[in-house]
Write an enzyme that holds these catalytic residues in place. Structure first.
Site, PDB file in Angstrom:
ATOM      1  N   GLY A  25      -6.074  14.179 -11.346  1.00  0.00           N
ATOM      2  CA  GLY A  25      -5.816  13.629 -10.156  1.00  0.00           C
ATOM      3  C   GLY A  25      -6.080  12.194 -10.436  1.00  0.00           C
ATOM      4  O   GLY A  25      -6.870  11.536 -10.290  1.00  0.00           O
TER       5      GLY A  25
ATOM      6  N   GLY B  72      -5.177   9.485  -8.641  1.00  0.00           N
ATOM      7  CA  GLY B  72      -4.902   8.815  -7.238  1.00  0.00           C
ATOM      8  C   GLY B  72      -5.998   7.688  -7.391  1.00  0.00           C
ATOM      9  O   GLY B  72      -6.540   7.367  -8.437  1.00  0.00           O
TER      10      GLY B  72
ATOM     11  N   TRP C 222      -8.995   7.369  -5.960  1.00  0.00           N
ATOM     12  CA  TRP C 222     -10.488   7.565  -6.207  1.00  0.00           C
ATOM     13  C   TRP C 222     -10.671   8.405  -7.718  1.00  0.00           C
ATOM     14  O   TRP C 222     -11.535   7.980  -8.351  1.00  0.00           O
ATOM     15  CB  TRP C 222     -10.858   8.603  -5.409  1.00  0.00           C
ATOM     16  CG  TRP C 222     -12.447   9.053  -5.247  1.00  0.00           C
ATOM     17  CD1 TRP C 222     -13.110  10.269  -4.799  1.00  0.00           C
ATOM     18  CD2 TRP C 222     -13.515   8.207  -5.422  1.00  0.00           C
ATOM     19  NE1 TRP C 222     -14.264  10.206  -4.930  1.00  0.00           N
ATOM     20  CE2 TRP C 222     -14.772   8.872  -5.132  1.00  0.00           C
ATOM     21  CE3 TRP C 222     -13.421   6.777  -5.592  1.00  0.00           C
ATOM     22  CZ2 TRP C 222     -15.917   8.148  -5.312  1.00  0.00           C
ATOM     23  CZ3 TRP C 222     -14.944   6.081  -5.521  1.00  0.00           C
ATOM     24  CH2 TRP C 222     -15.969   6.894  -5.582  1.00  0.00           C
TER      25      TRP C 222
ATOM     26  N   LYS D 241     -12.501  15.993  -0.659  1.00  0.00           N
ATOM     27  CA  LYS D 241     -13.015  15.883   0.655  1.00  0.00           C
ATOM     28  C   LYS D 241     -12.246  16.852   1.672  1.00  0.00           C
ATOM     29  O   LYS D 241     -11.207  16.190   2.103  1.00  0.00           O
ATOM     30  CB  LYS D 241     -13.472  14.582   1.382  1.00  0.00           C
ATOM     31  CG  LYS D 241     -14.324  13.792   0.373  1.00  0.00           C
ATOM     32  CD  LYS D 241     -14.889  12.316   0.765  1.00  0.00           C
ATOM     33  CE  LYS D 241     -15.801  11.656   0.003  1.00  0.00           C
ATOM     34  NZ  LYS D 241     -16.176  10.502   0.449  1.00  0.00           N
TER      35      LYS D 241
ATOM     36  N   GLY E  96     -20.026  10.626  -0.921  1.00  0.00           N
ATOM     37  CA  GLY E  96     -20.610   9.852  -0.315  1.00  0.00           C
ATOM     38  C   GLY E  96     -19.771   8.619   0.152  1.00  0.00           C
ATOM     39  O   GLY E  96     -18.630   8.710  -0.024  1.00  0.00           O
TER      40      GLY E  96
ATOM     41  N   LYS F 278     -16.184  13.905   8.243  1.00  0.00           N
ATOM     42  CA  LYS F 278     -16.246  12.414   8.966  1.00  0.00           C
ATOM     43  C   LYS F 278     -14.898  11.901   8.551  1.00  0.00           C
ATOM     44  O   LYS F 278     -14.495  11.134   9.643  1.00  0.00           O
ATOM     45  CB  LYS F 278     -17.156  11.735   7.650  1.00  0.00           C
ATOM     46  CG  LYS F 278     -16.727  11.697   6.215  1.00  0.00           C
ATOM     47  CD  LYS F 278     -15.653  10.773   5.897  1.00  0.00           C
ATOM     48  CE  LYS F 278     -15.228  11.110   4.497  1.00  0.00           C
ATOM     49  NZ  LYS F 278     -14.349  10.218   3.847  1.00  0.00           N
TER      50      LYS F 278
ATOM     51  N   ARG G 288      -8.034   5.373   4.960  1.00  0.00           N
ATOM     52  CA  ARG G 288      -6.613   5.842   5.150  1.00  0.00           C
ATOM     53  C   ARG G 288      -6.638   6.589   6.463  1.00  0.00           C
ATOM     54  O   ARG G 288      -5.756   6.449   7.349  1.00  0.00           O
ATOM     55  CB  ARG G 288      -6.073   7.118   4.190  1.00  0.00           C
ATOM     56  CG  ARG G 288      -5.876   6.386   2.982  1.00  0.00           C
ATOM     57  CD  ARG G 288      -5.566   7.766   1.925  1.00  0.00           C
ATOM     58  NE  ARG G 288      -5.777   7.181   0.660  1.00  0.00           N
ATOM     59  CZ  ARG G 288      -5.900   8.076  -0.475  1.00  0.00           C
ATOM     60  NH1 ARG G 288      -5.416   9.252  -0.351  1.00  0.00           N
ATOM     61  NH2 ARG G 288      -5.894   7.884  -1.709  1.00  0.00           N
TER      62      ARG G 288
END
Length: 338
Positions: A9, A11, A13, A107, A138, A193, A257
């Site tokens: 991935g 992206g 992160w 997440k 985190g 969250k 985002r």
């Protein structure tokens, strides 16, 4: 010790974590299915769409072939959107020829099944093709990790020795990792969250101030804790990095985002307009649906989540949803009521 790590991935992160690993001296390969993006990583050492100001270490190799990316890897890091976890895990299983440690830094909750990401990974990847599964989560914005801003997050695994291995993979002078054995709590905090961040953004978009922001974050944490405990989490996890820590960073920053999406909703934009404007996955939107359905199934009271669900999926106006929460019957303040 130098390790071979495959990052699935590319992206924002995934790219930031690949950078941390490369700077720590590991051999890093990053997989994606967009040829132009992978060519850019290999030729220009940039990833303009996701982290326009970052120069990626030249040692990071971009791969279009998943099989080449994971070949002889000591660890494989999943950083794909939640909706793609199962299909990528299936492809990984079909092509994996060894037994790496599986790490994930995504997440969310899977739609329909409401399963946590580690549950999906363990379902799809047989034990002979994984040493274990560790969650990396985190309070962290990729944009800040990319410029070496001080960041602390959690590596959670049922086997603390495996969590410690991940800790050693990533830790350096700007990126600190703590270990935890509460996988359920860490994953639940990470996913939920994003729902509260949508609400915090919406509150801002409506023009409310710090009092309202504090209210939604504090009572949102109560909701996260209630559902997490019902799922089997340790309640203490929610006052740690992957609970209140992740909630703070996601509910208060323009890098988020989910906060930005909520802000646009509060300003009167439709959900379709918001998602088109974002141009990236907003995990909180799908997580709201999964968490709302899960709360109904487990009989857990989550009025903020329910209000955001009504805005996203039933067309209720943000201002009306906020009013309904404020006019609920009075409650006693404790972790199981709101």
């Amino acid at each position: 010790m130098k390790q071979k790590v495959a990052v699935l991935g590319p992206g924002s992160w995934g790219t930031a974590l690949a950078q941390v690993l490369a700077e720590n001296g590991h051999e890093v390969r990053i997989w994606g299915n967009n040829k132009e993006q992978i060519d850019e990583i290999n030729t220009h050492h940039t990833n303009q769409h996701y982290l326009p100001d970052l120069v990626i270490p030249e040692s990071i190799q971009g791969k279009l072939s998943l099989e080449e990316c994971i070949e002889e890897a000591d660890a494989v890091l999943f950083v794909v959107p939640t909706k793609a976890i199962r299909s990528v895990a299936q492809e990984f299983t079909a092509k994996c020829k060894n037994q790496p440690l599986i790490i994930h830094a995504s997440k969310g909750l899977e739609q329909g099944s409401h399963k946590r990401i580690s549950e999906v990974l363990m379902e799809e990847i047989p034990t002979e093709k994984r040493r274990g599964v560790v969650v990396l989560s985190g309070p962290s914005h990729a944009e800040e990790v990319a410029v070496h801003d001080i960041t602390t997050i959690t590596a959670a695994g049922e086997d603390l020795a495996q969590a410690s291995y991940v800790q050693q993979l990533f830790m350096n002078d700007y990126f600190r990792i703590y270990t935890n054995d509460d996988v359920i709590g860490v994953e639940t905090g990470a996913a939920l969250k994003n729902i509260i961040a949508l609400g915090a953004g919406a509150i801002h978009g409506l023009g409310f101030g710090d009092n309202a922001k504090a209210a939604i974050m504090t009572r949102g944490l109560a909701e996260i804790s209630r559902l997490g405990v019902a799922m089997g989490a340790n309640p203490l996890t929610f006052i740690g990095l992957s609970g209140v820590g992740d909630l703070i960073v996601t509910c208060t920053s323009v890098h988020s985002r989910n906060w930005r999406a909520g802000n646009l909703l509060g300003k009167g934009h439709s959900l379709d307009e918001v998602l088109e404007n974002m141009g990236m996955i907003v995990e909180g939107v799908s997580t709201t649906k999964a968490a709302y359905e899960l709360s109904q199934q487990l009989n857990v009271e989550m009025p903020i989540t329910e209000a955001i669900y009504k805005v996203l999926y039933e067309g209720e106006e943000v201002k009306q949803a906020a009013k309904e929460i404020m006019l609920r019957d009075g409650k006693t303040e404790n972790e199981f009521s709101i």
